[in-house]
Enzyme design. Structure first.
Site, mmCIF file in Angstrom:
data_model
loop_
_atom_site.group_PDB
_atom_site.id
_atom_site.type_symbol
_atom_site.label_atom_id
_atom_site.label_comp_id
_atom_site.label_asym_id
_atom_site.label_seq_id
_atom_site.Cartn_x
_atom_site.Cartn_y
_atom_site.Cartn_z
ATOM 1 N N ILE A 154 0.834 -1.206 0.000
ATOM 2 C CA ILE A 154 0.000 0.000 0.000
ATOM 3 C C ILE A 154 0.870 1.257 0.000
ATOM 4 O O ILE A 154 0.680 2.163 -0.827
ATOM 5 C CB ILE A 154 -0.972 -0.011 1.211
ATOM 6 C CG1 ILE A 154 -1.943 -1.192 1.094
ATOM 7 C CG2 ILE A 154 -1.722 1.313 1.306
ATOM 8 C CD1 ILE A 154 -2.767 -1.469 2.342
ATOM 9 N N CYS A 204 1.616 1.148 7.768
ATOM 10 C CA CYS A 204 2.322 -0.006 8.347
ATOM 11 C C CYS A 204 1.310 -0.932 9.041
ATOM 12 O O CYS A 204 0.191 -0.519 9.308
ATOM 13 C CB CYS A 204 3.356 0.489 9.353
ATOM 14 S SG CYS A 204 2.621 1.512 10.646
ATOM 15 N N PRO A 205 1.681 -2.155 9.350
ATOM 16 C CA PRO A 205 0.752 -3.017 10.112
ATOM 17 C C PRO A 205 0.782 -2.642 11.592
ATOM 18 O O PRO A 205 1.687 -1.935 12.030
ATOM 19 C CB PRO A 205 1.336 -4.420 9.906
ATOM 20 C CG PRO A 205 2.768 -4.208 9.584
ATOM 21 C CD PRO A 205 2.925 -2.837 9.008
ATOM 22 N N THR A 231 -4.739 5.036 7.659
ATOM 23 C CA THR A 231 -5.626 4.011 7.091
ATOM 24 C C THR A 231 -5.078 2.624 7.437
ATOM 25 O O THR A 231 -5.421 1.639 6.789
ATOM 26 C CB THR A 231 -5.744 4.130 5.548
ATOM 27 O OG1 THR A 231 -4.444 3.957 4.979
ATOM 28 C CG2 THR A 231 -6.309 5.462 5.117
ATOM 29 N N ARG A 233 -4.119 0.738 11.083
ATOM 30 C CA ARG A 233 -4.920 0.181 12.167
ATOM 31 C C ARG A 233 -5.009 1.243 13.261
ATOM 32 O O ARG A 233 -4.037 1.961 13.526
ATOM 33 C CB ARG A 233 -4.290 -1.097 12.747
ATOM 34 C CG ARG A 233 -4.472 -2.332 11.875
ATOM 35 C CD ARG A 233 -5.920 -2.825 11.836
ATOM 36 N NE ARG A 233 -6.094 -4.013 11.021
ATOM 37 C CZ ARG A 233 -6.430 -4.016 9.729
ATOM 38 N NH1 ARG A 233 -6.629 -2.885 9.087
ATOM 39 N NH2 ARG A 233 -6.588 -5.157 9.087
ATOM 40 N N ASP A 257 -9.235 6.419 8.842
ATOM 41 C CA ASP A 257 -10.169 5.386 8.370
ATOM 42 C C ASP A 257 -10.310 4.304 9.425
ATOM 43 O O ASP A 257 -11.119 3.399 9.285
ATOM 44 C CB ASP A 257 -9.670 4.779 7.052
ATOM 45 C CG ASP A 257 -10.678 3.802 6.463
ATOM 46 O OD1 ASP A 257 -11.852 4.205 6.301
ATOM 47 O OD2 ASP A 257 -10.314 2.645 6.189
ATOM 48 N N GLU A 262 -12.678 0.914 17.366
ATOM 49 C CA GLU A 262 -13.699 0.923 16.311
ATOM 50 C C GLU A 262 -14.635 -0.278 16.368
ATOM 51 O O GLU A 262 -15.722 -0.248 15.797
ATOM 52 C CB GLU A 262 -13.039 0.984 14.924
ATOM 53 C CG GLU A 262 -12.297 -0.290 14.531
ATOM 54 C CD GLU A 262 -11.650 -0.197 13.140
ATOM 55 O OE1 GLU A 262 -11.014 0.819 12.847
ATOM 56 O OE2 GLU A 262 -11.806 -1.167 12.357
ATOM 57 N N HIS A 294 -13.635 2.663 8.344
ATOM 58 C CA HIS A 294 -12.881 1.510 7.837
ATOM 59 C C HIS A 294 -13.392 1.097 6.459
ATOM 60 O O HIS A 294 -13.758 -0.058 6.230
ATOM 61 C CB HIS A 294 -12.948 0.335 8.824
ATOM 62 C CG HIS A 294 -11.753 -0.576 8.738
ATOM 63 N ND1 HIS A 294 -11.110 -1.083 9.837
ATOM 64 C CD2 HIS A 294 -11.071 -1.059 7.669
ATOM 65 C CE1 HIS A 294 -10.101 -1.837 9.440
ATOM 66 N NE2 HIS A 294 -10.061 -1.839 8.130
HETATM 67 P P1 NAI Z 1 2.634 -5.002 3.630
HETATM 68 O O1 NAI Z 1 2.974 -6.139 4.528
HETATM 69 O O2 NAI Z 1 2.793 -5.141 2.154
HETATM 70 O O3 NAI Z 1 3.490 -3.710 4.076
HETATM 71 C C1 NAI Z 1 3.662 -3.314 5.387
HETATM 72 C C2 NAI Z 1 4.986 -2.583 5.457
HETATM 73 O O4 NAI Z 1 5.121 -2.026 6.768
HETATM 74 C C3 NAI Z 1 6.188 -3.526 5.224
HETATM 75 O O5 NAI Z 1 7.049 -2.983 4.243
HETATM 76 C C4 NAI Z 1 6.856 -3.583 6.604
HETATM 77 O O6 NAI Z 1 8.271 -3.724 6.518
HETATM 78 C C5 NAI Z 1 6.469 -2.214 7.160
HETATM 79 N N1 NAI Z 1 6.626 -2.115 8.602
HETATM 80 C C6 NAI Z 1 6.527 -3.106 9.532
HETATM 81 N N2 NAI Z 1 6.827 -2.613 10.748
HETATM 82 C C7 NAI Z 1 7.119 -1.291 10.572
HETATM 83 C C8 NAI Z 1 7.510 -0.255 11.466
HETATM 84 N N3 NAI Z 1 7.687 -0.481 12.769
HETATM 85 N N4 NAI Z 1 7.735 0.975 10.944
HETATM 86 C C9 NAI Z 1 7.585 1.211 9.618
HETATM 87 N N5 NAI Z 1 7.220 0.260 8.727
HETATM 88 C C10 NAI Z 1 6.974 -0.966 9.210
HETATM 89 O O7 NAI Z 1 1.152 -4.606 4.022
HETATM 90 P P2 NAI Z 1 0.108 -3.713 3.187
HETATM 91 O O8 NAI Z 1 -0.696 -4.585 2.310
HETATM 92 O O9 NAI Z 1 0.835 -2.546 2.602
HETATM 93 O O10 NAI Z 1 -0.865 -3.216 4.360
HETATM 94 C C11 NAI Z 1 -0.403 -2.410 5.440
HETATM 95 C C12 NAI Z 1 -1.460 -2.390 6.519
HETATM 96 O O11 NAI Z 1 -2.599 -1.647 6.047
HETATM 97 C C13 NAI Z 1 -2.050 -3.757 6.907
HETATM 98 O O12 NAI Z 1 -1.237 -4.428 7.840
HETATM 99 C C14 NAI Z 1 -3.390 -3.390 7.499
HETATM 100 O O13 NAI Z 1 -3.258 -3.171 8.888
HETATM 101 C C15 NAI Z 1 -3.724 -2.046 6.817
HETATM 102 N N6 NAI Z 1 -4.876 -2.195 5.921
HETATM 103 C C16 NAI Z 1 -5.953 -1.367 6.110
HETATM 104 C C17 NAI Z 1 -7.073 -1.477 5.308
HETATM 105 C C18 NAI Z 1 -8.253 -0.570 5.455
HETATM 106 O O14 NAI Z 1 -9.318 -0.870 4.892
HETATM 107 N N7 NAI Z 1 -8.152 0.539 6.160
HETATM 108 C C19 NAI Z 1 -7.147 -2.521 4.271
HETATM 109 C C20 NAI Z 1 -5.915 -3.276 4.102
HETATM 110 C C21 NAI Z 1 -4.845 -3.117 4.915
#
Ligand code: NAI
Length: 333
Positions: A154, A204-205, A231, A233, A257, A262, A294
């Site tokens: 993302i 980030c997650p 957006t 968590r 978001d 929530e 969300h």
């Molecule tokens: P992804 O796993 O592709 O990317 C997450 C990135 O965050 C990775 O590059 C990781 O190295 C980095 N990361 C981990 N710990 C970190 C830290 N302490 N500081 C900085 N970066 C850090 O995941 P993706 O698909 O990009 O999703 C990210 C998050 O978005 C998901 O974990 C989820 O919580 C959230 N999300 C929210 C949605 C919504 O509807 N609002 C929908 C989908 C995801």
């Protein structure tokens, strides 16, 4: 397989039915999964859960007693699942690692533009015949410094979109993304990102390391008037510290978001009642705060992909004993 789908909304059943065809026996339950509702899973081999379903050790023990062997998450995030408890109970966990990172990235940018150009206020004004511009002054995103926390799927798309706007891009991530580096994104320490960014966007997650990443200490180091977008968590941001930051003027605007508490609010129509959560209610009073419930993931493309991957996970589990996208128990946990 017999699948108990929790937190079902009409759009969930529509997309899941379409993806399923006649492959599995789907039963749709509206309630959120919790210790009280886990009994509904009695006799089902699979539980299909969403982001605000509770999957702590007690619920997992109840699911195990009910005969569940697979938890198929309709989400990418799995911070709400006790993976150690699932492993102990020999329940496999599957997720949808990527459905449409574009949906979430585009929503982050939508929040930025809404806040900056005050679309939420302009919309109401024009409908009331008020065409005055006072209070609607924005700024060009072009040339502004945007700090992206997390450049996975993302965050990397957010970077690409904002590169098109002509923003100066900083990022913080333990893993540098080659596509971002190619765009000219500069990876910096978190403190540095906080100090230099005009806009900070969280992609980030939620992990123990990112829990309350944005707290009073972090806010104190930010540029006065910074825009904050979340957006990812809710619990990545300390909401009470955020309110203090807004009141002091350090935080200039906020787009959310997601919200830490929530689970008791989002995905429901509460318009006939009142909001019990005073922190959330206080956030809603700021004219420079925009909250969506969300919905960043909620596009046709993402819903189609979520349903198809969820069914593929269940089918693979039925056939091979392992889903396509398992969530592994973290090492040492
Ligand atoms: P992804 O796993 O592709 O990317 C997450 C990135 O965050 C990775 O590059 C990781 O190295 C980095 N990361 C981990 N710990 C970190 C830290 N302490 N500081 C900085 N970066 C850090 O995941 P993706 O698909 O990009 O999703 C990210 C998050 O978005 C998901 O974990 C989820 O919580 C959230 N999300 C929210 C949605 C919504 O509807 N609002 C929908 C989908 C995801």
């Amino acid at each position: 397989m017999k699948v108990a789908v929790f937190s079902t909304k009409p759009y969930d059943s529509r997309y899941l039915r379409e993806a399923n065809g006649n492959a599995h026996e789907l039963a749709f339950f509206e309630p959120r999964l919790s210790l009280e509702t886990a009994t509904l899973a009695q006799g089902f081999e699979v539980v299909c859960a969403f982001v605000n379903d509770q999957l702590g050790p007690d619920v997992i023990a109840a699911l195990s007693d009910a005969g569940v062997r697979l938890i198929a998450l309709r989400s990418a995030g799995f911070n709400h699942v006790d993976l150690a408890a699932a492993a102990e109970a020999e329940i496999a966990v599957a997720r949808v690692p990527a459905y449409s990172p574009h949906a979430v990235a585009e929503h982050s940018v939508a929040l930025m533009l809404t806040l900056n150009r005050k679309m939420h206020r302009a919309y109401n004004r024009v409908r009331e015949g008020n065409f005055a511009l006072d209070g609607l002054l924005g700024f060009d995103l072009h040339g502004k410094t945007v700090g992206i926390v997390g450049t996975g799927q993302i965050g990397a798309i957010v970077a690409r979109i904002l590169h098109g706007f002509g923003c100066d891009l900083l990022a913080h991530d333990p893993n540098e993304n080659a596509d971002c580096l190619a765009l000219g994104v500069r990876y910096v320490a978190l403190d540095d990102l906080f100090e230099r960014s005009d806009v900070i966007t969280l992609q980030c997650p939620l992990t123990p390391q990112t829990h309350h990443l944005i707290d009073a200490g972090a806010i104190a180091t930010m540029k006065r008037g910074v825009m904050l977008i979340n957006t990812s968590r809710g619990a990545v941001v300390d909401s009470t510290a955020l309110i203090r930051g807004l009141k002091s003027g350090v935080i200039g605007s906020v787009g959310l978001d997601v919200y830490e508490e929530e689970g008791d609010l989002f995905f429901q129509d509460l318009s006939q009642t009142f909001i019990e959560d005073d922190v959330f209610a206080r956030l809603l009073t700021f004219p420079n705060v925009v909250i969506t419930g969300h919905q960043a993931f909620f596009t046709h493309e993402a819903m189609t992909a979520i349903a198809e991957t969820t069914i593929a996970n269940i089918t693979a589990f039925a056939r091979d004993g392992a889903p396509v996208h398992p969530v592994a128990r973290p090492a040492g946990d």
